[in-house]
Motif scaffolding. Structure first.
Motif: not given
Length: 96
Positions: A57-78
């Motif tokens: 899994v390549a984690p979801p990533t914030c396009r604005d700040c680059g944050f990618d340390d989300f808790d659930d890698l399979l879901n797309r956070p809001s």
């Protein structure tokens, strides 16, 4: 085995073995909702872990700040917990 005889999860796993994909891409390819794809991918990941393949899994990533340390890698956070942006790139799944 004919394609019609394969389950949706088997077809998803085969697709992820051939190339990485996001939930939206898989939803479009298999005519499912993104939520249904996520449910299927959870099961595919568990079955892959029991075998010789690896579920990546390549984690979801914030396009604005680059944050990618989300808790659930399979879901797309809001939203991004760091900058509160709603511009989040979907996770990408693959089977190696």
């Amino acid at each position: 085995m004919r394609e019609a005889d394969e389950t949706t999860r088997q077809r998803l796993a085969d697709a992820l073995r051939s190339e990485p994909a996001t939930p939206s891409e898989l939803a479009a390819d298999f005519e499912l909702t993104s939520g249904a794809v996520i449910d299927h991918v959870h099961h595919v990941a568990r079955s892959i872990d029991a075998g010789d393949d690896r579920f990546l899994v390549a984690p979801p990533t914030c396009r604005d700040c680059g944050f990618d340390d989300f808790d659930d890698l399979l879901n797309r956070p809001s939203r991004c917990p760091s900058c509160k942006s709603e511009s989040i790139a979907e996770p990408t799944f693959a089977i190696d």
